[in-house]
Each structure stands twice: as C-alpha cells, then as structure tokens.
Design a protein around this motif. Sequence first.
Motif, PDB file in Angstrom:
ATOM      1  N   THR A 175       0.819  -1.216   0.000  1.00  0.00           N
ATOM      2  CA  THR A 175       0.000   0.000   0.000  1.00  0.00           C
ATOM      3  C   THR A 175       0.855   1.269   0.000  1.00  0.00           C
ATOM      4  O   THR A 175       0.344   2.356  -0.248  1.00  0.00           O
ATOM      5  N   ASP A 250      10.125 -14.249   1.752  1.00  0.00           N
ATOM      6  CA  ASP A 250       8.761 -14.666   1.433  1.00  0.00           C
ATOM      7  C   ASP A 250       8.518 -14.490  -0.070  1.00  0.00           C
ATOM      8  O   ASP A 250       9.176 -13.681  -0.718  1.00  0.00           O
ATOM      9  N   GLY A 283       6.843 -11.397   6.707  1.00  0.00           N
ATOM     10  CA  GLY A 283       5.886 -12.076   5.835  1.00  0.00           C
ATOM     11  C   GLY A 283       6.107 -13.573   5.709  1.00  0.00           C
ATOM     12  O   GLY A 283       5.470 -14.236   4.880  1.00  0.00           O
TER      13      GLY A 283
HETATM   14  C1  LIG Z   1       2.295  -5.933   3.991  1.00  0.00           C
HETATM   15  C2  LIG Z   1       3.698  -6.174   3.542  1.00  0.00           C
HETATM   16  C3  LIG Z   1       4.392  -5.254   2.731  1.00  0.00           C
HETATM   17  C4  LIG Z   1       3.736  -4.032   2.157  1.00  0.00           C
HETATM   18  O1  LIG Z   1       3.750  -2.966   3.034  1.00  0.00           O
HETATM   19  P1  LIG Z   1       2.986  -1.607   2.670  1.00  0.00           P
HETATM   20  O2  LIG Z   1       3.184  -0.755   3.839  1.00  0.00           O
HETATM   21  O3  LIG Z   1       1.540  -1.987   2.483  1.00  0.00           O
HETATM   22  O4  LIG Z   1       3.560  -1.075   1.425  1.00  0.00           O
HETATM   23  C5  LIG Z   1       5.712  -5.524   2.421  1.00  0.00           C
HETATM   24  N1  LIG Z   1       6.317  -6.645   2.865  1.00  0.00           N
HETATM   25  C6  LIG Z   1       5.681  -7.560   3.623  1.00  0.00           C
HETATM   26  C7  LIG Z   1       6.395  -8.775   4.037  1.00  0.00           C
HETATM   27  C8  LIG Z   1       4.357  -7.349   3.993  1.00  0.00           C
HETATM   28  O5  LIG Z   1       3.717  -8.265   4.738  1.00  0.00           O
END
Ligand SMILES: *Cc1c(COP(=O)(O)O)cnc(C)c1O
Length: 304
Positions: A175, A250, A283
């Motif tokens: 995001t 991930d 993640g």
């Molecule tokens: C949610 C997520 C993102 C994205 O982050 P944003 O702030 O939404 O851009 C990146 N890396 C991982 C591992 C995530 O879980």
Amino acid sequence: MFKDTYISKNQEVSIGLPYDVRLFVKREDEIDSFISGNKFRKLKYNVLEAERIKAKVLITFGGAFSNHIAAVARAGQVRGFATVGIIRGEELASKIQGNPTLKYAQNCGMELEFISRENYRQKDSAAFLQELNLKYNDVYIIPEGGTNDLAVKGCEEIVTPDDRTFDVIACCVGTGGTISGIINSSKPEQLVLGFPALKGDFLKEEIRKFAQKDNWNLIADYHFGGYAKVNRELIAFLNTFKKSTGIPLDPVYTGKMAFGIINLIKNGYFKKGSRILMIHTGGLQGIAGMNKQLKKRKLPLIDT
Ligand SMILES: *Cc1c(COP(=O)(O)O)cnc(C)c1O
C-alpha cells in the motif's frame, strides 16, 4: 512488545558476484514470527492508540493469506483485545482448516467474517463502517494493510541514525505505508527504492500522501505478473538465497525485491562502491499457505 523501540540487525550478505557493491539485509523478520517486520511497525502506534482510547475490539480487513490479518490476530491476543477479521471471499468460510493463515488467526481468538468481493470493495464506505460500529462496541478499526498516519509513524522507526552510511535503501511496496516511513527517516542524499508487489500505477499518489521527501523511486519490473504470482524461477531464487545466506525470504514481497536488487546489481544499475540496505519486511508466515498451493500445482516448494 509494543512499548519497546526495536532495532533490528543489519546482516551483510555475499552474493558471490564480482561486483563492487555491498549488500546488507535489515532483519525485521526477526521481530516476531507473526507480528513480523513492517506489520509490527504499522501496528505499534495503532495498538497504543487503541489502548489509550480504551477500545475493546480491533477490527481489520484482508485476503486469505494476509500477513496483516495474522499480525492483528496475534496482537489482540498479546494485548487483550478481541479481534475481528473481515475476509475477502465468501467461499473461504468453509476452507479455514486448510488455510494456515486463517487457522492461525482463529486460534489466536480472531472472529472471522467472510464477505463477497463485491461487499469487500465497499469496506471503507461510511455505511459499512457505521454497520461495524453498531455491531461491535468500543471498536478500533485498522484499514486493510494497516496503512494510516500512525502506521507511517511506526515505520519511521525501521531506519535508524546508524543506517545513514547506506547509499541506497530498498523495500517492497504494497500500500506504500512502509516506504513512506522509510523515506521520512532517510537522509535526502540517500536513495530509497521501492519494489511494488502488484501491478498498477496508483502507488505513487499514495506514497506522496505520507512521504515528506522525494528521494525515492519505484522499480515496477519485478512483480512477476502480479500480487502473489510466482513461477519456478522465483522459487528457485528463494531457495538458493536461503541456502547461501541463511535468510528466508517470502514469495509475495521480500523475495521479489531481493530478486530485483540482485538483477539490478548484475546490470550495473548501482554506482561502484555503493552500500545497499534491503529491508526484510517479514511475511514468512505466508510461506505455508503458498506451499500448499504450489503442491496442488505440482510446482517445487519453498524450503523452510
Ligand atoms: C504488507 C507487507 C508489505 C507491504 O507494506 P505496505 O506498507 O503496504 O507497502 C511488504 N512486505 C511484507 C512482508 C508485507 O507483509
């Protein structure tokens, strides 16, 4: 865990190539297995705010394998909130047992509510939020993916004054909340490079809403066909990277960024002598669910 200021270590990795750059990984994945990486950063000030206003229920939104859903479920369990997860896709209601992320969230005590994709698109509307406020008392609503002002404030704590020696800071983008925090705490001379995990061009606008500098750029060439899309080449890369560095990545976010960075290094994108810091946003909880899908498709699995 939300009261602490967490500083994660920078681990240098050797990419086994004769290029004159140094690559480091900021191990935000080590903060926690489920409230991991940027999801911890994004929740921190939201959880503290929810406690301040004496909310009782955290409500949020997400897809079937969402790292954010897992993080909110666990955060609620740790801090004594009830949690509700509004999940995209009615068909998933009967598939909780086969979905490691949803099963984990439910085991943490999260109440899962499954809605159609069509209703899900209305989730930010006043009417939808009003309904949630009628249904539950003392709620604190966290947007999908967790991005708001307090989330960006939390992400400003990822990069520390010690990281000012790096020329480039790389992170993955969903995001845009995380990269915005990183931009805000970077020096103007540093370049912040974002690797979007999805196709589409709406991200720059989002980032400009939160970021206070323009020392950043997005590299849109490494989404591998779109959000959560994978192929054999990416899986092979994840497994090789883990074997040679000991660092698990991930498949949805950090793996694609690392693939992109190494490709750019090979293509001579960075100046000689550059020091590059890659943010590992965590993640890893999503790997189990991805491996189930890979198995069904008879593709190689991600090593864990
Ligand atoms: C949610 C997520 C993102 C994205 O982050 P944003 O702030 O939404 O851009 C990146 N890396 C991982 C591992 C995530 O879980």
